[in-house]
Design an enzyme around this catalytic site. Structure first.
Site, PDB file in Angstrom:
ATOM      1  CE  LYS A  12      -0.096   0.022   5.102  1.00 57.54           C
ATOM      2  NZ  LYS A  12      -0.730  -0.682   6.164  1.00 57.54           N
TER       3      LYS A  12
ATOM      4  NE  ARG B   4      -7.067   0.554  10.981  1.00 60.17           N
ATOM      5  CZ  ARG B   4      -6.041   0.566  10.695  1.00 60.17           C
ATOM      6  NH1 ARG B   4      -4.970   1.225  10.629  1.00 60.17           N
ATOM      7  NH2 ARG B   4      -5.541  -0.779   9.787  1.00 60.17           N
TER       8      ARG B   4
ATOM      9  CE1 TYR C 120      15.939  31.351   5.571  1.00 60.44           C
ATOM     10  CE2 TYR C 120      16.087  28.887   5.230  1.00 60.44           C
ATOM     11  CZ  TYR C 120      15.821  30.018   4.666  1.00 60.44           C
ATOM     12  OH  TYR C 120      15.644  30.245   3.498  1.00 60.44           O
TER      13      TYR C 120
ATOM     14  CG  MET D  56      11.676  23.621   0.620  1.00 61.35           C
ATOM     15  SD  MET D  56      10.800  24.963  -0.311  1.00 61.35           S
ATOM     16  CE  MET D  56       9.901  25.778   0.872  1.00 61.35           C
TER      17      MET D  56
HETATM   18  C1  LIG Z   1      -0.017  -1.680   6.691  1.00 60.91           C
HETATM   19  C2  LIG Z   1      -0.805  -2.864   7.109  1.00 60.91           C
HETATM   20  C3  LIG Z   1      -0.198  -4.134   7.312  1.00 60.91           C
HETATM   21  C4  LIG Z   1       1.483  -4.452   7.180  1.00 60.91           C
HETATM   22  O1  LIG Z   1       1.876  -3.788   8.451  1.00 60.91           O
HETATM   23  P1  LIG Z   1       3.385  -3.932   8.789  1.00 60.91           P
HETATM   24  O2  LIG Z   1       3.508  -3.483  10.111  1.00 60.91           O
HETATM   25  O3  LIG Z   1       4.146  -2.855   7.624  1.00 60.91           O
HETATM   26  O4  LIG Z   1       3.638  -5.383   8.619  1.00 60.91           O
HETATM   27  C5  LIG Z   1      -0.789  -5.302   7.310  1.00 60.91           C
HETATM   28  N1  LIG Z   1      -2.351  -5.479   7.583  1.00 60.91           N
HETATM   29  C6  LIG Z   1      -2.963  -4.009   7.412  1.00 60.91           C
HETATM   30  C7  LIG Z   1      -4.504  -3.977   7.605  1.00 60.91           C
HETATM   31  C8  LIG Z   1      -2.139  -2.981   7.404  1.00 60.91           C
HETATM   32  O5  LIG Z   1      -2.993  -1.818   7.054  1.00 60.91           O
END
Ligand SMILES: *Cc1c(COP(=O)(O)O)cnc(C)c1O
Length: 376
Positions: free
Chosen positions: A36, A134, A266, A314
């Site tokens: 993701k 969630r 800065y 930046m």
């Molecule tokens: C991001 C995520 C993972 C992976 O988690 P890691 O800690 O990076 O291994 C697994 N399941 C869900 C639902 C996630 O959102």
């Protein structure tokens, strides 16, 4: 697409290291790599292709759009968008592309039914709530869920998934155990109705330390990219052989001699205590080098660690290179990783995260999305 870049820094992605991490996590057939958010900043398609070559049979992406990109790239695996199908267009696309959308609440059943194809089953993943509060169905919802699914026989759950809240925290083992039991109980109910349903619970810390949570589709993310979920805990050794996949380099723009008493950048947060040589490096908060790191982190230049000095700007940061014999314009500074001389350690995303009070995930996402990527 416009052809300009805003920085001469580069994010280097070592796909061979990614594949080695993947194979360290056990049987490829039982892993659903989490890619993701553009593969945690490493680039969705190159990462997916490398894991496809390494034997991945499923993928967990964030959005339906990421899933669509995998299909366009010709990848035929089962693909679960972890955020779910959000809009009606998402549902249509998920179905058309044969993704495995989430059923995470009762409304999703109606949405799935509305776009379920007439001639084939619609494979879905049932999201189970076991302690993240969630997304997902609670155990009490299951009878009603099964009842509604009976009305739509073409909607076919092929995966049950839930997410662990604190598997990386040894002091929370009791909570993790409770989640595991909760999930097992929910899967038992689901499997009575759908005997073939695969189970997916474990994340990276579970892949490293909780073999019972692997089931048919373990979901590591961070560990693939080299992060050790158990860093700074008593279980650190469990992830010690993972390799960081991302490193970040930036050229030295200029080397300047300062007299004692001259300040840098800065706000004058660094004043040279003695005659000092400073290298100006083309990285900054616009390229993921958090301003909160000002005067608190090292860079690796010509194999050696040198302290960053003055406010992070930046697109530029300065480093005190007085201890290095001859740094020149055009030399390469490493923000993360890079080749270290004997006795020297590269800076890691974990070290940066510790310094900032955050997690390496955030560092990787930021660095990967703000620096042009090159693949090794
Ligand atoms: C991001 C995520 C993972 C992976 O988690 P890691 O800690 O990076 O291994 C697994 N399941 C869900 C639902 C996630 O959102």
């Amino acid at each position: 697409m416009s052809a300009y870049t805003v920085t001469p820094s580069r994010c280097h992605i070592d796909l061979a290291a990614l594949r080695r991490n993947f194979s360290r996590l056990g049987d490829p057939a039982s892993i659903m790599p989490v890619i993701k958010s553009d593969a945690y900043g490493h680039g969705l398609l190159p990462v997916a292709r490398a894991l496809d070559q390494a034997g991945a049979r499923r993928f967990a992406v964030g959005t339906v759009s990421e899933g669509a990109a995998l299909r366009e790239a010709g990848l035929g695996q089962g693909i679960v968008p972890l955020l779910g199908a959000v809009s009606p267009e998402d549902w249509q696309a998920a179905v058309a592309l044969d993704l495995t959308p989430l059923l995470a609440d009762f409304e999703d059943i109606e949405k799935a039914a509305a776009c379920c194809p007439a001639d084939r089953p619609l494979r879905v993943a049932v999201k189970c709530e076991t302690g993240m509060s969630r997304l997902g169905f609670s155990a009490e919802d299951l009878p009603a869920l099964l009842e509604s699914l009976r009305r739509f026989p073409r909607i076919t759950p092929v995966l049950a998934l839930s997410h662990l809240s604190c598997a990386d925290m040894p002091e929370e083992d009791a909570y993790t155990q409770a989640q595991i039991e909760h999930f097992a109980a929910m899967c038992a109910v689901l499997r009575e109705a759908f005997p073939g349903i695969a189970r997916s619970l474990g994340n990276s810390p579970a892949a490293l330390g909780l073999p019972a949570t692997r089931y048919e589709a373990c979901r590591p993310g961070l560990a693939l990219y080299g992060g050790n979920s158990f860093a700074n805990t008593a279980r650190e050794a469990l992830g010690a052989d993972l390799e960081w996949v991302m490193s970040v380099s930036a050229p030295v723009l200029r080397v300047r001699r300062l007299r004692a008493g001259q300040s840098v950048s800065y706000g004058r947060s660094f004043t040279a205590p003695r005659d000092t040589t400073v290298a100006v490096v083309a990285a900054g908060y616009a390229t993921g080098f958090a301003r909160g790191l000002s005067n608190r982190i090292d860079l690796l230049i010509n194999g050696r660690r040198v302290p960053q000095v003055g406010r992070v700007c930046m697109g530029m940061v300065m480093a005190d290179v007085s201890a290095l014999p001859d740094v020149r314009t055009g030399d390469t500074a490493w923000i993360l990783g890079g080749p270290a001389a004997p006795g020297q350690r590269p800076v890691t995303a974990q070290e940066m995260a510790d310094e900032l009070g955050t997690i390496p995930y955030e560092i990787l996402c930021l660095m990967g999305s703000t620096n042009p990527r090159v693949y090794l």
